[in-house]
Design a protein around this motif. Structure first.
Motif, short mmCIF file in Angstrom:
data_model
loop_
_atom_site.label_atom_id
_atom_site.label_comp_id
_atom_site.label_asym_id
_atom_site.label_seq_id
_atom_site.Cartn_x
_atom_site.Cartn_y
_atom_site.Cartn_z
N ILE A 13 0.85 -1.19 0.00
CA ILE A 13 0.00 0.00 0.00
C ILE A 13 0.89 1.24 0.00
CG2 ILE A 13 -1.87 1.20 1.18
CD1 ILE A 13 -2.56 -1.48 2.52
N GLY A 14 0.81 1.97 -1.09
CA GLY A 14 1.64 3.16 -1.27
C GLY A 14 2.70 2.91 -2.32
N GLY A 15 2.68 3.71 -3.41
CA GLY A 15 3.60 3.50 -4.52
C GLY A 15 4.71 4.52 -4.59
N GLY A 16 5.15 5.00 -3.43
CA GLY A 16 6.32 5.86 -3.39
C GLY A 16 7.59 5.04 -3.47
N GLY A 27 7.47 -9.32 -5.73
CA GLY A 27 7.20 -9.92 -7.03
C GLY A 27 8.35 -10.77 -7.54
N ARG A 28 9.56 -10.25 -7.42
CA ARG A 28 10.74 -11.01 -7.88
C ARG A 28 10.94 -12.27 -7.04
NH1 ARG A 28 15.38 -6.35 -9.03
NH2 ARG A 28 14.26 -5.27 -10.72
N ALA A 29 10.45 -12.25 -5.81
CA ALA A 29 10.56 -13.44 -4.95
C ALA A 29 9.48 -14.47 -5.27
CB ALA A 29 10.47 -13.03 -3.48
N GLY A 30 8.59 -14.15 -6.21
CA GLY A 30 7.58 -15.11 -6.64
C GLY A 30 6.20 -14.90 -6.06
N ALA A 31 6.01 -13.87 -5.23
CA ALA A 31 4.71 -13.64 -4.60
C ALA A 31 3.77 -12.91 -5.56
CB ALA A 31 4.88 -12.82 -3.32
N ARG A 32 2.51 -13.32 -5.58
CA ARG A 32 1.48 -12.60 -6.33
C ARG A 32 1.22 -11.29 -5.58
NH1 ARG A 32 -3.31 -14.66 -5.92
NH2 ARG A 32 -2.73 -15.94 -4.13
N THR A 33 1.60 -10.20 -6.17
CA THR A 33 1.68 -8.93 -5.46
C THR A 33 0.76 -7.89 -6.10
OG1 THR A 33 3.99 -9.40 -4.90
CG2 THR A 33 3.25 -7.11 -4.69
N ILE A 34 0.08 -7.12 -5.25
CA ILE A 34 -0.72 -5.99 -5.71
C ILE A 34 -0.16 -4.73 -5.06
CG2 ILE A 34 -2.99 -4.88 -5.63
CD1 ILE A 34 -4.24 -7.64 -5.74
N LEU A 35 0.04 -3.70 -5.88
CA LEU A 35 0.53 -2.41 -5.41
C LEU A 35 -0.57 -1.38 -5.57
CD1 LEU A 35 2.74 -0.39 -4.53
CD2 LEU A 35 3.51 -0.31 -6.92
N PHE A 41 -0.02 7.96 -10.87
CA PHE A 41 1.35 7.64 -11.28
C PHE A 41 2.10 7.15 -10.06
CE2 PHE A 41 0.69 12.13 -10.41
CZ PHE A 41 1.57 12.36 -9.36
N LEU A 42 3.23 6.50 -10.29
CA LEU A 42 4.05 6.00 -9.20
C LEU A 42 5.10 7.03 -8.80
CD1 LEU A 42 4.60 2.30 -10.37
CD2 LEU A 42 2.91 3.18 -8.73
N GLY A 43 5.67 6.82 -7.63
CA GLY A 43 6.72 7.71 -7.15
C GLY A 43 6.39 8.41 -5.85
N GLY A 44 5.11 8.45 -5.46
CA GLY A 44 4.73 9.07 -4.20
C GLY A 44 5.15 10.53 -4.16
N LEU A 45 5.66 10.97 -3.02
CA LEU A 45 6.06 12.37 -2.87
C LEU A 45 7.29 12.70 -3.70
CD1 LEU A 45 5.45 13.12 0.91
CD2 LEU A 45 3.94 13.49 -1.05
N ALA A 46 8.11 11.69 -4.02
CA ALA A 46 9.26 11.94 -4.88
C ALA A 46 8.81 12.48 -6.23
CB ALA A 46 10.08 10.66 -5.06
N GLY A 156 -2.12 -12.35 1.93
CA GLY A 156 -1.38 -13.18 2.86
C GLY A 156 -0.50 -12.34 3.76
N ALA A 157 0.02 -11.24 3.23
CA ALA A 157 0.83 -10.30 4.01
C ALA A 157 0.63 -8.91 3.44
CB ALA A 157 2.31 -10.69 3.96
N VAL A 158 0.87 -7.91 4.28
CA VAL A 158 0.68 -6.50 3.89
C VAL A 158 1.95 -5.73 4.17
CG1 VAL A 158 -0.60 -4.37 4.37
CG2 VAL A 158 -1.81 -6.57 4.32
N VAL A 159 2.34 -4.88 3.22
CA VAL A 159 3.45 -3.95 3.43
C VAL A 159 2.88 -2.55 3.35
CG1 VAL A 159 5.74 -3.21 2.73
CG2 VAL A 159 5.04 -5.59 2.35
N ASP A 160 2.92 -1.84 4.47
CA ASP A 160 2.38 -0.48 4.55
C ASP A 160 3.49 0.52 4.23
OD1 ASP A 160 1.40 2.02 5.35
OD2 ASP A 160 0.15 1.15 6.93
N CYS A 161 3.38 1.16 3.07
CA CYS A 161 4.35 2.16 2.64
C CYS A 161 3.66 3.50 2.42
CB CYS A 161 5.04 1.71 1.35
SG CYS A 161 5.91 0.15 1.48
N THR A 162 2.62 3.76 3.20
CA THR A 162 1.81 4.97 3.01
C THR A 162 2.47 6.23 3.52
OG1 THR A 162 0.70 4.62 5.13
CG2 THR A 162 -0.32 3.63 3.18
N GLY A 163 3.51 6.10 4.34
CA GLY A 163 4.11 7.28 4.96
C GLY A 163 3.36 7.73 6.20
#
Length: 420
Positions: A13-16, A27-35, A41-46, A156-163
Motif C-alpha cells: 500500500i503506497g507507490g512511493g 514480485g521477484r521473490a515469486g509472490a502474487r503482489t498488488i501495489l 502515477f508511481l513515485g509518491g512524494l518523490a 497473505g501479508a501486507v506492506v504499509d508504505c503509506t508514509g
C-alpha cells in the motif's frame, strides 16, 4: 455498491519509493503482489512533491572525489536506471553530503518501468485504503476505493508504505503521531532567473527577504526559502518554501488543507517581490508548482524494535540489519534553515528488520517514513535512498512470510542482496 474481492499473496500500500521497492522485491521473490497507489502515477512524494534529490544513497565524505554507495542492491539499481534515463550524476552539497538530482517525471517513469517488468505485480492507481480487519493477529482484509469503486483485498501479508502507517493503524497496530516533528515544504519553479544566483547561494535573496520580513512587507514564512540542489538550468530554478510545523492543537486534515492553500497563495507575491528587489530575478516568472506539499513526517508504528537516536549518532551495527542509513539527522522546525546533526564520515548505521514489523500483527510490515523509530532517528531514516532500502527489505520479508520461511532466513537473503 458491492465490493470486488481480490486475493493476493502480498498487498503493498503506497507507490512511493518504499512501495516501489517492496512490490518489486515481493514480485521477484515469486509472490502474487498488488501495489495500491493513491495518485495516477508511481513515485509518491518523490514525484508529486518534486523533492528533486535522492538523499541517503551515498556515504558522507568531505574529501573523496566521487560518491561512494552506502550499500548495493535495489537502491543502487534504481539510481543507476534513473541516471541512465535522465543523465543526472551524484552531486556533492554541504558538509560532504552526496545527493542524486532528478526530474519528477523521470522518477515516475523509472518506477513504472521497473514495476512493469515484474509480471506478477499488479498496479492499481487512484486507490485509497478505507478499512482494515484482523483476525488472530493477522490483517486478513483491506478495503479500498479505486476510482470510487469499492475493492476488498484478502492478502497473505501486507506492506504499509503509506508514509502515515495508514493500513497498520486501521488494523489496530500501535503508532505514534510524528506530524508535528517536521515542517513540510512546497517546491516551485521560477523561469528567467540568472543562473549565477545558485552559485552565490541565494545570498542576495536571503538578504532582501530578511529586510522584507523585518519591515512587514512579507510574512515570516517567506524567509524560509531555499534552493532545490541540482534543479537549475535553461533559465529555470527550483525553490523550496518550508512552512512551519503543524500545531498539536489542530486536526491534521485541517492543517494540511490550510498549508496547501496558504503556501500557494504566497507564491505570486513572493515572485513579484523578488522581481522588484533582486536583480537576478528581475524577469522571473512562476513556471510551475508541485501538485502536493512535501510532508516530512507523519504516523509511524511502534514496532518489535525501535531505531533509537543513539543508534544513528553512534552508527550502530546489527547482525539483523537489513538497510543502512547514511544521511544525518535533518530537522526542519521553526528555524529558516534545517538543524543538521552529523555522525562519523564514511560510516552508516543499520536498521534491524524488527523496526519494519508491527508489534501486534504477524503479517504486517512497514517501510519508509512509517517504520518504528525515535523522532531524531526518523529525521535521518525518512529520506528516499533509505526508503528504497527498507522497502526492498519489507517486500522480501513479506514474501518469505507467506511462504512459511523464517524471518532469520529473510534477513540473510536481504543482506546478501545488499552485499552486507
Amino acid at each position: 455498491m458491492s465490493s470486488t474481492v481480490i486475493s493476493c499473496d502480498v498487498l503493498v500500500i503506497g507507490g512511493g519509493a518504499a512501495g516501489i521497492a517492496a512490490a518489486t522485491a515481493a514480485g521477484r521473490a515469486g509472490a502474487r503482489t498488488i501495489l495500491l497507489e493513491r495518485y495516477g502515477f508511481l513515485g509518491g512524494l518523490a514525484s508529486a512533491a518534486w523533492v528533486g534529490t535522492i538523499c541517503g544513497l551515498y556515504l558522507r565524505d568531505t574529501k573523496g572525489a566521487e560518491a561512494v554507495p552506502v550499500s548495493e542492491g535495489f537502491p543502487q539499481e534504481f539510481a543507476s536506471r534513473l541516471q541512465n534515463a535522465s543523465g543526472a550524476k551524484p552531486l556533492r552539497v554541504d558538509a560532504g553530503l552526496w545527493v542524486l538530482p532528478y526530474q519528477p517525471f523521470d522518477f515516475a517513469s523509472v518506477a513504472e518501468a521497473i514495476v512493469s517488468e515484474v509480471k506478477n505485480v499488479t498496479v492499481t492507481l487512484h486507490a485509497t485504503v478505507t478499512e482494515a480487519q484482523t483476525e488472530n493477529h493477522r490483517l486478513n482484509q483491506v478495503r479500498a476505493l479505486a476510482w470510487n469503486e469499492p475493492l476488498e483485498f484478502r492478502p497473505g501479508a501486507v506492506v504499509d508504505c503509506t508514509g502515515e502507517a495508514t493500513a497498520a493503524t486501521l488494523a489496530g497496530a500501535g503508532a505514534e503521531n510524528g506530524a508535528t516533528d517536521q515542517a513540510p515544504s512546497l517546491v516551485f519553479i521560477l523561469e528567467n532567473v540568472d543562473s549565477g544566483l545558485a552559485e552565490r547561494g541565494l545570498l542576495e535573496v536571503r538578504r532582501e527577504l530578511r529586510r522584507a520580513v523585518e519591515n512587514g512587507t512579507l510574512p515570516a514564512i517567506c524567509e524560509r526559502l531555499s534552493l532545490v540542489p541540482g534543479a537549475a538550468g535553461n533559465g529555470r530554478m527550483g525553490f523550496k518554501l518550508s512552512l512551519f510545523p503543524a500545531s498539536p492543537d489542530r486536526p491534521l486534515w485541517q492543517q494540511i488543507t490550510d498549508w496547501e492553500r496558504e503556501s500557494r497563495s504566497l507564491l505570486e507575491p513572493l515572485r513579484k517581490f523578488l522581481a522588484e528587489n533582486v536583480p537576478a530575478c528581475r524577469n522571473a516568472r512562476l513556471h510551475s508548482v508541485a501538485p502536493q506539499l512535501g510532508v516530512r513526517s507523519g504516523r509511524r508504528i511502534l514496532g518489535r524494535a525501535r531505531l533509537a537516536d543513539k543508534d544513528v549518532l553512534e552508527v550502530a551495527k546489527s547482525p539483523l540489519g537489513i538497510a543502512r542509513g547514511s544521511w544525518p539527522m535533518e530537522r526542519w522546525t521553526n528555524s529558516p534553515r534545517p538543524e543538521m546533526t552529523y555522525f562519523a564520515e564514511r560510516d552508516y548505521y543499520d536498521i534491524p528488520l524488527d523496526c519494519l514489523r508491527a508489534l501486534e500483527l504477524d503479517n504486517v510490515f512497514v517501510a519508509g517514513r512509517c517504520l518504528s523509530a525515535e523522532t531524531g532517528a526518523m529525521t535521518s531514516a525518512r529520506v528516499i535512498g533509505t526508503a528504497l532500502a527498507t522497502g526492498w527489505a519489507a517486500g522480501t520479508a513479506a514474501a518469505f512470510h507467506i511462504s512459511g520461511t523464517s524471518m532469520d532466513e529473510a534477513v540473510v537473503a536481504i543482506r546478501r542482496t545488499n552485499h552486507q
